[in-house]
Design a protein around this motif. Structure first.
Motif, PDB file in Angstrom:
ATOM      1  N   ASP A 165       0.820  -1.220   0.000  1.00  0.00           N
ATOM      2  CA  ASP A 165       0.000   0.000   0.000  1.00  0.00           C
ATOM      3  C   ASP A 165       0.852   1.267   0.000  1.00  0.00           C
ATOM      4  O   ASP A 165       1.912   1.329   0.642  1.00  0.00           O
ATOM      5  N   VAL A 166       0.356   2.263  -0.712  1.00  0.00           N
ATOM      6  CA  VAL A 166       0.899   3.615  -0.643  1.00  0.00           C
ATOM      7  C   VAL A 166      -0.262   4.547  -0.313  1.00  0.00           C
ATOM      8  O   VAL A 166      -1.222   4.646  -1.084  1.00  0.00           O
ATOM      9  N   ILE A 167      -0.180   5.176   0.854  1.00  0.00           N
ATOM     10  CA  ILE A 167      -1.237   6.084   1.306  1.00  0.00           C
ATOM     11  C   ILE A 167      -0.700   7.503   1.288  1.00  0.00           C
ATOM     12  O   ILE A 167       0.390   7.778   1.808  1.00  0.00           O
ATOM     13  N   GLN A 168      -1.474   8.403   0.687  1.00  0.00           N
ATOM     14  CA  GLN A 168      -1.098   9.812   0.649  1.00  0.00           C
ATOM     15  C   GLN A 168      -2.246  10.671   1.172  1.00  0.00           C
ATOM     16  O   GLN A 168      -3.417  10.397   0.897  1.00  0.00           O
ATOM     17  N   TRP A 169      -1.884  11.690   1.938  1.00  0.00           N
ATOM     18  CA  TRP A 169      -2.841  12.691   2.395  1.00  0.00           C
ATOM     19  C   TRP A 169      -2.554  13.998   1.668  1.00  0.00           C
ATOM     20  O   TRP A 169      -1.423  14.478   1.660  1.00  0.00           O
ATOM     21  N   ARG A 170      -3.600  14.578   1.060  1.00  0.00           N
ATOM     22  CA  ARG A 170      -3.465  15.819   0.324  1.00  0.00           C
ATOM     23  C   ARG A 170      -4.417  16.864   0.889  1.00  0.00           C
ATOM     24  O   ARG A 170      -5.463  16.524   1.453  1.00  0.00           O
ATOM     25  N   PHE A 171      -4.042  18.134   0.720  1.00  0.00           N
ATOM     26  CA  PHE A 171      -4.817  19.218   1.338  1.00  0.00           C
ATOM     27  C   PHE A 171      -5.088  20.336   0.341  1.00  0.00           C
ATOM     28  O   PHE A 171      -4.224  20.698  -0.460  1.00  0.00           O
ATOM     29  N   ASP A 185      -7.241  23.168  -2.338  1.00  0.00           N
ATOM     30  CA  ASP A 185      -7.649  23.210  -3.739  1.00  0.00           C
ATOM     31  C   ASP A 185      -6.550  22.707  -4.664  1.00  0.00           C
ATOM     32  O   ASP A 185      -6.828  22.199  -5.760  1.00  0.00           O
ATOM     33  N   GLU A 186      -5.294  22.880  -4.239  1.00  0.00           N
ATOM     34  CA  GLU A 186      -4.195  22.445  -5.103  1.00  0.00           C
ATOM     35  C   GLU A 186      -3.772  21.001  -4.840  1.00  0.00           C
ATOM     36  O   GLU A 186      -2.791  20.525  -5.424  1.00  0.00           O
ATOM     37  N   ASN A 187      -4.502  20.311  -3.939  1.00  0.00           N
ATOM     38  CA  ASN A 187      -4.172  18.913  -3.617  1.00  0.00           C
ATOM     39  C   ASN A 187      -2.709  18.752  -3.221  1.00  0.00           C
ATOM     40  O   ASN A 187      -1.996  17.856  -3.702  1.00  0.00           O
ATOM     41  N   THR A 188      -2.252  19.623  -2.336  1.00  0.00           N
ATOM     42  CA  THR A 188      -0.857  19.591  -1.898  1.00  0.00           C
ATOM     43  C   THR A 188      -0.597  18.348  -1.044  1.00  0.00           C
ATOM     44  O   THR A 188      -1.327  18.078  -0.088  1.00  0.00           O
ATOM     45  N   LEU A 189       0.443  17.599  -1.374  1.00  0.00           N
ATOM     46  CA  LEU A 189       0.810  16.407  -0.615  1.00  0.00           C
ATOM     47  C   LEU A 189       1.407  16.832   0.729  1.00  0.00           C
ATOM     48  O   LEU A 189       2.397  17.566   0.771  1.00  0.00           O
ATOM     49  N   ILE A 190       0.795  16.380   1.839  1.00  0.00           N
ATOM     50  CA  ILE A 190       1.282  16.776   3.159  1.00  0.00           C
ATOM     51  C   ILE A 190       1.818  15.594   3.968  1.00  0.00           C
ATOM     52  O   ILE A 190       2.581  15.801   4.920  1.00  0.00           O
ATOM     53  N   ALA A 191       1.431  14.370   3.629  1.00  0.00           N
ATOM     54  CA  ALA A 191       1.917  13.204   4.382  1.00  0.00           C
ATOM     55  C   ALA A 191       1.753  11.943   3.536  1.00  0.00           C
ATOM     56  O   ALA A 191       0.851  11.854   2.703  1.00  0.00           O
ATOM     57  N   GLU A 192       2.643  10.957   3.807  1.00  0.00           N
ATOM     58  CA  GLU A 192       2.651   9.758   2.969  1.00  0.00           C
ATOM     59  C   GLU A 192       3.204   8.569   3.738  1.00  0.00           C
ATOM     60  O   GLU A 192       4.147   8.701   4.518  1.00  0.00           O
ATOM     61  N   ILE A 193       2.582   7.411   3.511  1.00  0.00           N
ATOM     62  CA  ILE A 193       3.119   6.133   3.993  1.00  0.00           C
ATOM     63  C   ILE A 193       3.320   5.234   2.788  1.00  0.00           C
ATOM     64  O   ILE A 193       2.381   4.987   2.027  1.00  0.00           O
ATOM     65  N   ASN A 194       4.543   4.778   2.599  1.00  0.00           N
ATOM     66  CA  ASN A 194       4.860   3.857   1.508  1.00  0.00           C
ATOM     67  C   ASN A 194       5.303   2.538   2.125  1.00  0.00           C
ATOM     68  O   ASN A 194       6.429   2.393   2.596  1.00  0.00           O
ATOM     69  N   LYS A 195       4.378   1.580   2.146  1.00  0.00           N
ATOM     70  CA  LYS A 195       4.679   0.284   2.752  1.00  0.00           C
ATOM     71  C   LYS A 195       5.734  -0.486   1.963  1.00  0.00           C
ATOM     72  O   LYS A 195       6.523  -1.236   2.520  1.00  0.00           O
ATOM     73  N   ALA A 253       8.305   0.664   0.432  1.00  0.00           N
ATOM     74  CA  ALA A 253       9.651   1.147   0.773  1.00  0.00           C
ATOM     75  C   ALA A 253       9.843   1.261   2.275  1.00  0.00           C
ATOM     76  O   ALA A 253      10.906   1.695   2.725  1.00  0.00           O
ATOM     77  N   ASP A 254       8.784   0.895   3.057  1.00  0.00           N
ATOM     78  CA  ASP A 254       8.842   0.989   4.521  1.00  0.00           C
ATOM     79  C   ASP A 254       9.249   2.413   4.949  1.00  0.00           C
ATOM     80  O   ASP A 254      10.168   2.608   5.724  1.00  0.00           O
ATOM     81  N   ARG A 255       8.480   3.396   4.415  1.00  0.00           N
ATOM     82  CA  ARG A 255       8.847   4.784   4.655  1.00  0.00           C
ATOM     83  C   ARG A 255       7.611   5.607   5.018  1.00  0.00           C
ATOM     84  O   ARG A 255       6.556   5.467   4.414  1.00  0.00           O
ATOM     85  N   ILE A 256       7.762   6.447   6.062  1.00  0.00           N
ATOM     86  CA  ILE A 256       6.728   7.403   6.456  1.00  0.00           C
ATOM     87  C   ILE A 256       7.308   8.807   6.284  1.00  0.00           C
ATOM     88  O   ILE A 256       8.390   9.106   6.781  1.00  0.00           O
ATOM     89  N   THR A 257       6.566   9.682   5.587  1.00  0.00           N
ATOM     90  CA  THR A 257       7.059  11.027   5.311  1.00  0.00           C
ATOM     91  C   THR A 257       5.975  12.047   5.610  1.00  0.00           C
ATOM     92  O   THR A 257       4.825  11.881   5.193  1.00  0.00           O
ATOM     93  N   VAL A 258       6.327  13.082   6.357  1.00  0.00           N
ATOM     94  CA  VAL A 258       5.448  14.238   6.517  1.00  0.00           C
ATOM     95  C   VAL A 258       6.170  15.439   5.913  1.00  0.00           C
ATOM     96  O   VAL A 258       7.361  15.630   6.122  1.00  0.00           O
ATOM     97  N   TYR A 259       5.424  16.233   5.147  1.00  0.00           N
ATOM     98  CA  TYR A 259       6.013  17.342   4.414  1.00  0.00           C
ATOM     99  C   TYR A 259       5.762  18.642   5.179  1.00  0.00           C
ATOM    100  O   TYR A 259       4.795  19.360   4.938  1.00  0.00           O
ATOM    101  N   ASP A 260       6.673  18.917   6.109  1.00  0.00           N
ATOM    102  CA  ASP A 260       6.501  20.048   7.026  1.00  0.00           C
ATOM    103  C   ASP A 260       6.608  21.407   6.347  1.00  0.00           C
ATOM    104  O   ASP A 260       6.040  22.388   6.827  1.00  0.00           O
TER     105      ASP A 260
END
Length: 238
Positions: free
Chosen positions: A5-11, A13-23, A25-32
């Motif tokens: 699974d790859v889960i992304q959270w977007r925010f 009108d521009e659907n800006t990527l703010i957080a992601e889990i990539n199972k 690649a075993d990686r969790i990323t938050v875009y501060d």
């Protein structure tokens, strides 16, 4: 979550990527650093379910949040962070706009209640200030004052009919600043100890941000699939 699974959270009108889990690649990323850092140190991801928690919420966290799983949008959450203003019946309450000075082409509207009724407007282009005294059975008649420099709204001689949500719109777009006004009676008219405690709590909550979350099921788009939750804490989980 599944192993691939790859889960992304977007925010927004521009659907800006703010957080992601990539199972994979075993990686969790938050875009501060996106969106001027408004989410910095505020995002937490659950690596088992993919749920997102926003801590220490502010009014500029108001907006639409999209949950994307494996490149498919599954749900949309509308988050409204509002400022709670508590006022004693008969007193005045001011709802401050975020502007310090209006521009020559600004149009500001104040909307009230579940039906989103326009109650006041400033149109700088035509140099006109309008208060709609006759809407909602005249409950705002002779009670509204607008600041023609900032667009802030003051409600005088408040009654319990003035309690509710107030939305600010700039030139056709809703501001992130939303107010919930609570109007309480004087202590002399208190009905009992329970009501007194409630009033004390409301007084203590003046200016505290509260959150409403409305969840939209993108897959079904059925009204009965929508969910709403109200939180009085400073963080939300979606």
């Amino acid at each position: 979550m599944k192993d691939d699974d790859v889960i992304q959270w977007r925010f927004g009108d521009e659907n800006t990527l703010i957080a992601e889990i990539n199972k994979r690649a075993d990686r969790i990323t938050v875009y501060d650093d996106v969106l001027d850092g408004r989410f910095r140190d505020r995002l937490k991801l659950d690596n088992q379910t993919g749920s997102l928690t926003i801590t220490n919420t502010r009014t500029d966290h108001t907006g639409d949040y999209y949950l994307e799983i494996n490149s498919e949008i599954r749900e949309r959450f509308r988050v409204i962070v509002f400022v709670l203003e508590s006022v004693m019946k008969g007193d005045s309450v001011s709802l401050n706009s975020p502007l310090t000075e209006m521009k020559d082409d600004d149009v500001i509207q104040w909307w009230f209640g579940d039906e989103n009724t326009v109650i006041a407007e400033i149109n700088v282009t035509v140099d006109r200030i309008t208060v709609y005294d006759d809407v909602l059975d005249g409950r705002f008649r002779d009670r509204l004052k607008l600041d023609n420099q900032t667009g802030s709204l003051t409600i005088t001689n408040t009654t319990t009919e003035h309690a509710g949500l107030y939305y600010l719109m700039f030139s056709g777009r809703f501001s992130s600043k939303v107010f919930r006004v609570s109007v309480y009676d004087s202590e002399n008219n208190c009905c009992g100890p329970t009501e007194a405690v409630i009033r004390l709590v409301l007084s203590a909550l003046v200016g505290v941000a509260t959150v409403i979350i409305v969840v939209y099921d993108i897959r079904s788009r059925r009204a009965e699939g929508d969910q709403a939750h109200i939180h009085t804490s400073g963080s939300i989980e979606i």
